[in-house]
Motif scaffolding. Structure first.
Motif, PDB file in Angstrom:
ATOM      1  N   UNK A  51      29.710  58.028  41.764  1.00  0.00           N
ATOM      2  CA  UNK A  51      29.729  59.410  42.263  1.00  0.00           C
ATOM      3  C   UNK A  51      30.495  60.326  41.315  1.00  0.00           C
ATOM      4  N   UNK A  52      31.581  59.799  40.786  1.00  0.00           N
ATOM      5  CA  UNK A  52      32.386  60.610  39.880  1.00  0.00           C
ATOM      6  C   UNK A  52      31.600  60.937  38.607  1.00  0.00           C
ATOM      7  N   UNK A  53      30.857  59.933  38.077  1.00  0.00           N
ATOM      8  CA  UNK A  53      30.038  60.188  36.881  1.00  0.00           C
ATOM      9  C   UNK A  53      28.929  61.181  37.205  1.00  0.00           C
ATOM     10  N   UNK A  54      28.309  61.030  38.375  1.00  0.00           N
ATOM     11  CA  UNK A  54      27.228  61.939  38.774  1.00  0.00           C
ATOM     12  C   UNK A  54      27.747  63.359  38.933  1.00  0.00           C
ATOM     13  N   UNK A  55      28.919  63.491  39.575  1.00  0.00           N
ATOM     14  CA  UNK A  55      29.516  64.825  39.755  1.00  0.00           C
ATOM     15  C   UNK A  55      29.804  65.467  38.403  1.00  0.00           C
ATOM     16  N   UNK A  68      13.009  70.853  21.064  1.00  0.00           N
ATOM     17  CA  UNK A  68      14.072  70.001  20.513  1.00  0.00           C
ATOM     18  C   UNK A  68      15.461  70.539  20.837  1.00  0.00           C
ATOM     19  N   UNK A  69      15.604  71.843  20.721  1.00  0.00           N
ATOM     20  CA  UNK A  69      16.936  72.437  20.904  1.00  0.00           C
ATOM     21  C   UNK A  69      17.394  72.296  22.351  1.00  0.00           C
ATOM     22  N   UNK A  70      16.452  72.415  23.288  1.00  0.00           N
ATOM     23  CA  UNK A  70      16.803  72.255  24.704  1.00  0.00           C
ATOM     24  C   UNK A  70      17.134  70.789  24.984  1.00  0.00           C
ATOM     25  N   UNK A  71      16.334  69.890  24.424  1.00  0.00           N
ATOM     26  CA  UNK A  71      16.606  68.454  24.609  1.00  0.00           C
ATOM     27  C   UNK A  71      17.993  68.102  24.072  1.00  0.00           C
ATOM     28  N   UNK A  72      18.331  68.656  22.909  1.00  0.00           N
ATOM     29  CA  UNK A  72      19.638  68.366  22.306  1.00  0.00           C
ATOM     30  C   UNK A  72      20.765  68.944  23.161  1.00  0.00           C
ATOM     31  N   UNK A  73      20.535  70.135  23.723  1.00  0.00           N
ATOM     32  CA  UNK A  73      21.569  70.765  24.546  1.00  0.00           C
ATOM     33  C   UNK A  73      21.803  69.965  25.825  1.00  0.00           C
ATOM     34  N   UNK A  74      20.720  69.487  26.424  1.00  0.00           N
ATOM     35  CA  UNK A  74      20.857  68.672  27.642  1.00  0.00           C
ATOM     36  C   UNK A  74      21.598  67.375  27.315  1.00  0.00           C
ATOM     37  N   UNK A  75      21.274  66.797  26.166  1.00  0.00           N
ATOM     38  CA  UNK A  75      21.946  65.554  25.749  1.00  0.00           C
ATOM     39  C   UNK A  75      23.446  65.793  25.565  1.00  0.00           C
ATOM     40  N   UNK A  76      23.797  66.933  24.987  1.00  0.00           N
ATOM     41  CA  UNK A  76      25.231  67.238  24.789  1.00  0.00           C
ATOM     42  C   UNK A  76      25.940  67.344  26.131  1.00  0.00           C
ATOM     43  N   UNK A  77      25.305  68.006  27.097  1.00  0.00           N
ATOM     44  CA  UNK A  77      25.905  68.131  28.439  1.00  0.00           C
ATOM     45  C   UNK A  77      26.140  66.743  29.043  1.00  0.00           C
ATOM     46  N   UNK A  78      25.109  65.911  28.989  1.00  0.00           N
ATOM     47  CA  UNK A  78      25.196  64.587  29.625  1.00  0.00           C
ATOM     48  C   UNK A  78      26.241  63.725  28.914  1.00  0.00           C
ATOM     49  N   UNK A  79      26.197  63.721  27.571  1.00  0.00           N
ATOM     50  CA  UNK A  79      27.122  62.867  26.822  1.00  0.00           C
ATOM     51  C   UNK A  79      28.571  63.296  27.030  1.00  0.00           C
ATOM     52  N   UNK A  80      28.829  64.591  26.998  1.00  0.00           N
ATOM     53  CA  UNK A  80      30.227  65.023  27.123  1.00  0.00           C
ATOM     54  C   UNK A  80      30.745  64.737  28.532  1.00  0.00           C
ATOM     55  N   UNK A  81      29.887  64.892  29.536  1.00  0.00           N
ATOM     56  CA  UNK A  81      30.320  64.599  30.913  1.00  0.00           C
ATOM     57  C   UNK A  81      30.583  63.100  31.086  1.00  0.00           C
ATOM     58  N   UNK A  82      29.712  62.274  30.497  1.00  0.00           N
ATOM     59  CA  UNK A  82      29.911  60.823  30.610  1.00  0.00           C
ATOM     60  C   UNK A  82      31.192  60.414  29.895  1.00  0.00           C
ATOM     61  N   UNK A  83      31.359  60.935  28.701  1.00  0.00           N
ATOM     62  CA  UNK A  83      32.553  60.600  27.923  1.00  0.00           C
ATOM     63  C   UNK A  83      33.816  60.911  28.725  1.00  0.00           C
ATOM     64  N   UNK A  84      33.843  62.107  29.335  1.00  0.00           N
ATOM     65  CA  UNK A  84      35.021  62.502  30.105  1.00  0.00           C
ATOM     66  C   UNK A  84      35.189  61.611  31.337  1.00  0.00           C
ATOM     67  N   UNK A  85      34.087  61.205  31.953  1.00  0.00           N
ATOM     68  CA  UNK A  85      34.211  60.479  33.217  1.00  0.00           C
ATOM     69  C   UNK A  85      34.546  59.007  33.035  1.00  0.00           C
ATOM     70  N   UNK A  86      34.248  58.417  31.878  1.00  0.00           N
ATOM     71  CA  UNK A  86      34.536  56.970  31.719  1.00  0.00           C
ATOM     72  C   UNK A  86      35.846  56.679  31.001  1.00  0.00           C
ATOM     73  N   UNK A  87      36.477  57.719  30.459  1.00  0.00           N
ATOM     74  CA  UNK A  87      37.729  57.459  29.736  1.00  0.00           C
ATOM     75  C   UNK A  87      38.829  57.040  30.704  1.00  0.00           C
ATOM     76  N   UNK A  88      39.571  55.995  30.351  1.00  0.00           N
ATOM     77  CA  UNK A  88      40.658  55.576  31.225  1.00  0.00           C
ATOM     78  C   UNK A  88      41.716  56.660  31.325  1.00  0.00           C
ATOM     79  N   UNK A  89      42.301  56.792  32.487  1.00  0.00           N
ATOM     80  CA  UNK A  89      43.421  57.721  32.698  1.00  0.00           C
ATOM     81  C   UNK A  89      42.998  59.164  32.637  1.00  0.00           C
ATOM     82  N   UNK A  90      41.707  59.420  32.884  1.00  0.00           N
ATOM     83  CA  UNK A  90      41.241  60.806  32.839  1.00  0.00           C
ATOM     84  C   UNK A  90      41.837  61.590  33.980  1.00  0.00           C
TER      85      UNK A  90
END
Ligand code: ZN
Length: 312
Positions: free
Chosen positions: A234-238, A290-312
């Motif tokens: 849920x936290x990753x989805x949020x 391509x530019x929209x696909x890349x922008x969506x990927x950036x959103x998803x990757x940055x959110x995942x990165x933030x949500x899986x880091x320990x001690x976030x």
């Protein structure tokens, strides 16, 4: 097929859930010669870096993104790699439902395998200090399964692949070990997708799709978790929904619940992202860029990165 709560995703769900599970192993016959140097089909798959994809009783199929190995019992046994015989015939035996093959098959089969195109399915070695997690990125559909098709002819499988590849690239750059369930136009069952995450004991599974609905005006992204999802799911989805809401420009349909098999079969936290509606002409025109696909990927990757880091 499990119930899907939300009517607008039924088209997509039908495509995700449209595969047949592999049949269980049949009862054994034959016995193992005392001196035989044999290994089980599963062990052979492990050694070759493949997954057991199916067992029909008469044959066991091993696969990865680039290869299909068939171990056929007929005539004493024969292995095929990508449709061509490989290694010597004979010596196959099924005992207690488990197929054993000569251990010496390993080398000729390995030699016949096509290399996985980098960075296919191979977790990148982590720098020792990196706080990386193991993340499986699953671009939906592929191969014979096109997924949803938009009025402008755009296929879901070819939208979600570049987004998935870019998410994977960005997460690797951030120090995570990323496994792609597919990095080309290949078909995998939902069981195979979940099995990849389960075998690698992933920390997070992210399936990427694009939506479709009978109503051509339906639009926006949605993030799904299964019923009874863990707090980490849920936290990753949020996190993904919040980032897409802030930066994608797409309408936010929120975090919803649906028991898609890839969400239920994975043992780790798991989410499924529907990027937007291919059935909406305007959104399909956006999603093919391509530019929209890349922008969506950036959103998803940055959110995942933030949500899986320990001690976030
Ligand atoms: Zn889909």
């Amino acid at each position: 097929m499990r119930a899907v709560r939300c009517g607008v995703v039924v088209l997509c769900a039908g495509m995700i859930l449209g595969c047949q599970p592999s049949r269980p192993m049949q009862g054994g016959r034959g016995s193992l010669p005392a001196s035989a140097d044999v290994i089980s089909a599963e062990r052979l798959a492990e050694r070759l870096g493949l997954t057991v994809a199916a067992d029909s009783g008469a044959a066991v199929v091993l696969r990865d993104a680039a290869n299909c190995v068939t171990l056929r019992l007929e005539g004493g046994g024969q292995a095929d790699v990508n449709g061509r015989p490989a290694g010597p015939r004979g010596g196959f035996v099924r005992i207690g439902g488990v197929l054993f093959v000569p251990a010496m098959l390993e080398e000729p089969l390995r030699a016949a395998l096509r290399p996985l195109p980098p960075p296919a399915q191979q977790p990148v070695a982590q720098p020792p200090a990196a706080p990386g997690r193991v993340i499986v990125i699953d671009p939906g559909h592929g191969g014979k399964d096109c997924g949803a098709v938009s009025p402008i002819g755009l296929e879901e499988k070819s939208v979600v692949l570049p987004v998935g590849l870019e998410v994977a690239r960005l997460l690797r750059e951030a120090g995570h070990a990323v496994i792609l369930t597919r990095d080309g136009d290949v078909f995998l069952t939902r069981e195979e997708r979940a099995a990849i995450a389960n075998r690698r004991e992933a920390d997070l599974f992210v399936s990427i799709h694009a939506d479709s609905a009978p109503n051509p005006d339906a639009r926006g992204f949605t993030v799904y978790v299964c019923r009874g999802a863990s707090a980490a799911s849920r936290s990753a989805a949020d996190a993904v929904a919040a980032r897409l809401d802030a930066d994608s420009g797409l309408r936010n349909r929120g975090v919803r619940t649906a028991d898609y098999d890839v969400l239920v079969l994975t043992r780790c936290p798991a989410i499924l992202v529907e990027l937007g509606y291919l059935s909406n002409r305007q959104e399909a025109l956006l999603l093919r860029q391509d530019t929209v696909q890349a922008a969506l990927a950036r959103c998803i990757a940055s959110a995942i990165d933030a949500s899986v880091r320990p001690g976030r």
